[in-house]
Design a protein around this motif. Structure first.
Motif, mmCIF file in Angstrom:
data_model
loop_
_atom_site.group_PDB
_atom_site.id
_atom_site.type_symbol
_atom_site.label_atom_id
_atom_site.label_comp_id
_atom_site.label_asym_id
_atom_site.label_seq_id
_atom_site.Cartn_x
_atom_site.Cartn_y
_atom_site.Cartn_z
ATOM 1 N N ALA A 75 0.371 -1.510 0.225
ATOM 2 C CA ALA A 75 -0.167 0.141 0.494
ATOM 3 C C ALA A 75 0.887 0.556 0.366
ATOM 4 C CB ALA A 75 -0.852 -0.208 1.578
ATOM 5 N N SER A 130 -3.235 0.257 9.295
ATOM 6 C CA SER A 130 -2.705 -0.947 8.522
ATOM 7 C C SER A 130 -3.141 -2.153 9.661
ATOM 8 C CB SER A 130 -0.969 -0.624 7.481
ATOM 9 O OG SER A 130 -0.386 -0.900 9.054
ATOM 10 N N LEU A 132 -6.517 -2.690 8.427
ATOM 11 C CA LEU A 132 -6.443 -3.808 7.314
ATOM 12 C C LEU A 132 -5.783 -5.524 7.235
ATOM 13 C CD1 LEU A 132 -4.928 -0.078 4.906
ATOM 14 C CD2 LEU A 132 -7.411 -1.206 5.632
ATOM 15 N N LYS A 162 -8.060 3.751 7.485
ATOM 16 C CA LYS A 162 -7.877 2.433 8.719
ATOM 17 C C LYS A 162 -6.284 2.165 8.011
ATOM 18 C CE LYS A 162 -12.287 0.206 6.626
ATOM 19 N NZ LYS A 162 -12.751 -1.323 6.096
ATOM 20 N N SER A 191 -4.099 1.799 1.390
ATOM 21 C CA SER A 191 -4.872 0.562 1.096
ATOM 22 C C SER A 191 -4.664 0.406 -0.127
ATOM 23 C CB SER A 191 -6.068 0.975 1.942
ATOM 24 O OG SER A 191 -6.507 2.107 0.803
#
Length: 307
Positions: free
Chosen positions: A11, A259, A262, A257, A133
């Motif tokens: 990401a 990491s 995620l 969000k 992301s």
């Protein structure tokens, strides 16, 4: 034009790669995600978010560093627990004038990389307020572009150091140079500990954590404990109100969000040991109580035990 390799083109790494390739640099992406590699090869790397909307072709993208050769800048942007393996894989990319930059959450990554890489060619990067992301293979999205900091890890030649920083500046990043690397890392870490573990446990975005009094009480306490540990270590943060800094920076990317969340949602292990876990570990060594971080770490590890 510089030759750049991004080792860990996930990401965050894909955001770096996309902007640097868009600026005209020869960028090589290395990632262990074969579906990401296939999508970039087929359609290019699509980067959206704060920097705009662009699709760029990378010079190469692969799951290995084979055939790339020496680079001007090697950016190691893997997860903290993969740094040693990434540093070892990066050795064929390193020539006598290569600058190697580690960019990870938490603490300890430069020290691990330095076990195999030439210390006097290493710099440390800290980024924050990106909220990056990968919505789908070949596509990286980032909510912000707030912090891009540089500091020397070893005795890097000034011309090489400034040249590496200029690669970032010329690619649209607002670079700030720090002389005190430890302070630079901890300025980011006190934000990481607030949102990373808390989001993983609750499933909330950064903005939702700030707005929810129950979640914010946990996030704030995690950060306050990190500040206490940093003081015991003699780290100068340079903030009159560190918690206000944490809340302000988080408020700039409310939909992001972290990491760690995620990773949890994707069924992957996260960086709890390098972030909240580091506060618990260092607090124990320094006799600084870290009860909230201890609980957050235990809860995240309990979730990960089911993976």
């Amino acid at each position: 034009m510089a030759k750049v390799a991004i080792v860990g083109c996930g990401a965050m790494g894909s955001v770096y790669a996309g902007l640097m390739a868009s600026a005209g640099h020869e960028v090589h992406g290395i990632t262990l995600w074969p579906d990401h590699v296939a999508a970039i090869r087929a359609k290019g790397l699509h980067v959206t978010g704060k920097s705009g909307d662009r699709t760029v072709a990378l010079a190469s993208v692969s799951t290995t560093t084979d055939g790339i050769g020496h680079c001007d800048l090697v950016i190691i942007s893997t997860k903290a627990f993969d740094v040693l393996a990434a540093a070892t894989a990066a050795l064929p990319l390193v020539g006598p004038r290569t600058v190697i930059q580690t960019i990870q959450n938490g603490v300890g990554s430069p020290e691990r990389a330095a076990q195999v890489l030439p210390v006097d060619q290493m710099v440390v990067g800290v980024v924050g307020g990106y909220g990056a992301s990968v919505p789908e293979p070949g596509h990286a999205h980032h909510n912000g572009l707030e912090v891009t900091w540089f500091g020397k890890y070893g005795n890097v030649a000034n011309d090489l150091f400034e040249g590496a920083a200029d690669i970032w500046r010329g690619s649209g990043f607002d670079v700030k140079i720090h002389d005190d690397v430890k302070s630079m890392v901890w300025q980011k870490l006190i934000m990481n500990v607030a949102y990373s573990g808390t989001s993983c446990v609750t499933g909330l975005t950064i903005g939702q954590i700030i707005d929810n009094p129950h979640a914010w009480s946990v996030a704030r306490a995690c950060s306050e404990e990190a500040v206490a540990v940093s003081k015991a270590m003699g780290v100068v943060l340079g903030f009159d109100d560190p918690i206000a800094h944490v809340k302000n920076l988080g408020g700039k990317i409310p939909n992001a969000k972290p990491s760690m969340l995620l990773d949890s949602q994707a069924g992957r292990y996260g960086e709890i040991d390098a972030i909240n876990g580091a506060i618990s570990r260092l607090g124990a060594e320094l006799n600084v109580p870290t009860p909230v971080n201890d609980v957050v770490v235990a809860l995240v590890r309990a979730k990960e035990s089911l993976l």
